[in-house]
Design a protein around this motif. Sequence first.
Motif, PDB file in Angstrom:
ATOM      1  N   GLY A 149       0.789  -1.219   0.000  1.00 50.65           N
ATOM      2  CA  GLY A 149       0.000   0.000   0.000  1.00 50.65           C
ATOM      3  C   GLY A 149       0.825   1.274   0.000  1.00 50.65           C
ATOM      4  O   GLY A 149       0.285   2.346   0.281  1.00 50.65           O
ATOM      5  N   PHE A 150       2.095   1.169  -0.329  1.00 54.25           N
ATOM      6  CA  PHE A 150       2.978   2.329  -0.249  1.00 54.25           C
ATOM      7  C   PHE A 150       2.545   3.410  -1.228  1.00 54.25           C
ATOM      8  O   PHE A 150       2.156   3.126  -2.364  1.00 54.25           O
ATOM      9  N   ILE A 151       2.626   4.661  -0.773  1.00 51.25           N
ATOM     10  CA  ILE A 151       2.234   5.799  -1.604  1.00 51.25           C
ATOM     11  C   ILE A 151       3.478   6.592  -1.999  1.00 51.25           C
ATOM     12  O   ILE A 151       4.275   6.980  -1.145  1.00 51.25           O
ATOM     13  N   GLY A 152       3.647   6.836  -3.292  1.00 52.33           N
ATOM     14  CA  GLY A 152       4.774   7.637  -3.761  1.00 52.33           C
ATOM     15  C   GLY A 152       5.984   6.796  -4.129  1.00 52.33           C
ATOM     16  O   GLY A 152       5.954   5.565  -4.110  1.00 52.33           O
ATOM     17  N   HIS A 153       7.074   7.490  -4.451  1.00 52.98           N
ATOM     18  CA  HIS A 153       8.313   6.844  -4.904  1.00 52.98           C
ATOM     19  C   HIS A 153       9.470   7.445  -4.114  1.00 52.98           C
ATOM     20  O   HIS A 153       9.870   8.586  -4.365  1.00 52.98           O
ATOM     21  N   PRO A 154      10.026   6.704  -3.163  1.00 52.72           N
ATOM     22  CA  PRO A 154      10.914   7.295  -2.147  1.00 52.72           C
ATOM     23  C   PRO A 154      12.271   7.787  -2.612  1.00 52.72           C
ATOM     24  O   PRO A 154      12.939   8.496  -1.867  1.00 52.72           O
ATOM     25  N   PHE A 155      12.728   7.466  -3.818  1.00 51.91           N
ATOM     26  CA  PHE A 155      14.017   7.979  -4.284  1.00 51.91           C
ATOM     27  C   PHE A 155      13.873   9.248  -5.109  1.00 51.91           C
ATOM     28  O   PHE A 155      14.865   9.803  -5.566  1.00 51.91           O
ATOM     29  N   ARG A 156      12.644   9.721  -5.293  1.00 56.94           N
ATOM     30  CA  ARG A 156      12.469  11.005  -5.961  1.00 56.94           C
ATOM     31  C   ARG A 156      12.932  12.112  -5.026  1.00 56.94           C
ATOM     32  O   ARG A 156      12.728  12.051  -3.817  1.00 56.94           O
ATOM     33  N   LYS A 157      13.539  13.142  -5.610  1.00 56.66           N
ATOM     34  CA  LYS A 157      14.118  14.207  -4.799  1.00 56.66           C
ATOM     35  C   LYS A 157      13.074  14.961  -3.980  1.00 56.66           C
ATOM     36  O   LYS A 157      13.397  15.544  -2.950  1.00 56.66           O
ATOM     37  N   ASP A 158      11.816  14.964  -4.437  1.00 55.94           N
ATOM     38  CA  ASP A 158      10.789  15.712  -3.717  1.00 55.94           C
ATOM     39  C   ASP A 158      10.012  14.854  -2.718  1.00 55.94           C
ATOM     40  O   ASP A 158       9.049  15.309  -2.121  1.00 55.94           O
ATOM     41  N   PHE A 159      10.439  13.613  -2.523  1.00 54.25           N
ATOM     42  CA  PHE A 159       9.763  12.753  -1.545  1.00 54.25           C
ATOM     43  C   PHE A 159      10.239  13.133  -0.144  1.00 54.25           C
ATOM     44  O   PHE A 159      11.444  13.220   0.100  1.00 54.25           O
ATOM     45  N   PRO A 160       9.315  13.374   0.798  1.00 53.71           N
ATOM     46  CA  PRO A 160       9.742  13.811   2.139  1.00 53.71           C
ATOM     47  C   PRO A 160      10.523  12.733   2.884  1.00 53.71           C
ATOM     48  O   PRO A 160      10.198  11.548   2.782  1.00 53.71           O
ATOM     49  N   LEU A 161      11.543  13.143   3.618  1.00 57.78           N
ATOM     50  CA  LEU A 161      12.384  12.186   4.344  1.00 57.78           C
ATOM     51  C   LEU A 161      11.583  11.375   5.346  1.00 57.78           C
ATOM     52  O   LEU A 161      11.893  10.223   5.628  1.00 57.78           O
ATOM     53  N   SER A 162      10.544  11.975   5.917  1.00 56.66           N
ATOM     54  CA  SER A 162       9.730  11.263   6.908  1.00 56.66           C
ATOM     55  C   SER A 162       8.648  10.414   6.262  1.00 56.66           C
ATOM     56  O   SER A 162       7.949   9.670   6.955  1.00 56.66           O
ATOM     57  N   GLY A 163       8.472  10.507   4.949  1.00 53.33           N
ATOM     58  CA  GLY A 163       7.439   9.747   4.271  1.00 53.33           C
ATOM     59  C   GLY A 163       6.073  10.396   4.423  1.00 53.33           C
ATOM     60  O   GLY A 163       5.933  11.482   4.968  1.00 53.33           O
ATOM     61  N   HIS A 164       5.047   9.707   3.950  1.00 52.42           N
ATOM     62  CA  HIS A 164       3.671  10.215   4.017  1.00 52.42           C
ATOM     63  C   HIS A 164       2.863   9.518   5.107  1.00 52.42           C
ATOM     64  O   HIS A 164       1.955  10.099   5.680  1.00 52.42           O
ATOM     65  N   VAL A 165       3.133   8.233   5.335  1.00 53.94           N
ATOM     66  CA  VAL A 165       2.381   7.458   6.330  1.00 53.94           C
ATOM     67  C   VAL A 165       3.356   6.656   7.184  1.00 53.94           C
ATOM     68  O   VAL A 165       4.519   6.465   6.816  1.00 53.94           O
ATOM     69  N   GLU A 166       2.868   6.196   8.338  1.00 53.30           N
ATOM     70  CA  GLU A 166       3.660   5.310   9.184  1.00 53.30           C
ATOM     71  C   GLU A 166       2.802   4.118   9.595  1.00 53.30           C
ATOM     72  O   GLU A 166       1.567   4.206   9.628  1.00 53.30           O
ATOM     73  N   MET A 167       3.458   3.019   9.883  1.00 56.33           N
ATOM     74  CA  MET A 167       2.763   1.806  10.279  1.00 56.33           C
ATOM     75  C   MET A 167       2.852   1.627  11.786  1.00 56.33           C
ATOM     76  O   MET A 167       3.907   1.871  12.376  1.00 56.33           O
ATOM     77  N   THR A 168       1.765   1.203  12.391  1.00 56.46           N
ATOM     78  CA  THR A 168       1.762   0.835  13.805  1.00 56.46           C
ATOM     79  C   THR A 168       0.931  -0.427  13.967  1.00 56.46           C
ATOM     80  O   THR A 168       0.086  -0.736  13.106  1.00 56.46           O
ATOM     81  N   TYR A 169       1.180  -1.128  15.056  1.00 59.88           N
ATOM     82  CA  TYR A 169       0.372  -2.315  15.336  1.00 59.88           C
ATOM     83  C   TYR A 169      -0.764  -1.917  16.256  1.00 59.88           C
ATOM     84  O   TYR A 169      -0.552  -1.384  17.345  1.00 59.88           O
ATOM     85  N   ASP A 170      -1.991  -2.169  15.808  1.00 54.19           N
ATOM     86  CA  ASP A 170      -3.183  -1.856  16.585  1.00 54.19           C
ATOM     87  C   ASP A 170      -3.575  -3.090  17.399  1.00 54.19           C
ATOM     88  O   ASP A 170      -3.956  -4.130  16.832  1.00 54.19           O
TER      89      ASP A 170
END
Length: 202
Positions: A149-170
């Motif tokens: 379900g990853f959103i975006g492409h992480p090696f693009r220069k405009d991708f934020p270092l922190s990413g867009h989402v984070e995973m946690t265990y509910d």
Amino acid sequence: MSAFAIQPEELRGLLSAALGDRVRSIAVTLDEVTVEVNAANYLDVMRTLRDAPGCQFEQLIDLCGVDYSAYQETGRDGARFAVVCHLLSVSLNQRVRVRVMCPDDDMPVVASMCDLWSSANWFEREAFDLFGIIFEGHLDLRRILTDYGFIGHPFRKDFPLSGHVEMTYDTVQRRVVYQPVTIEPREITPRIIREENYGGLH
């Protein structure tokens, strides 16, 4: 196998004769030969590099995406994304680098090399996953390193270092869930040395 590889300038001349006007340029830098090709001629040029006498690059040893972003380089025509390949001729003991610019920054597309070299399969999937480059003709172009379900492409220069989402265990749902990033950007301030006699200097 040849005992010695031919000199880069000799290889440059050989490739120039084999490829003709299908390439933008063939340059030698730091004893390495780089072929620049347009996307429209990419597949045809790569087939020639594999099959033509004197070329015989039997192996695709690397393929990667590049994001030039706002970086301006002469001869790139302002294109943002590129694919760079490294080919090896075991029989002739020679190497060449090939770079093709993706003509559309919004939808970067080049031909797939999977029909020429099977090793291109995972390389192209990686470039698709990390840079969003589409390889036309690839039969299984899906993400290979990031989650489903990853959103975006992480090696693009405009991708934020922190990413867009984070995973946690509910613990209530007993499964992993995605949520917006809760990490706040922080500014790292360098330590300033104020001591007048620091390090014994007067």
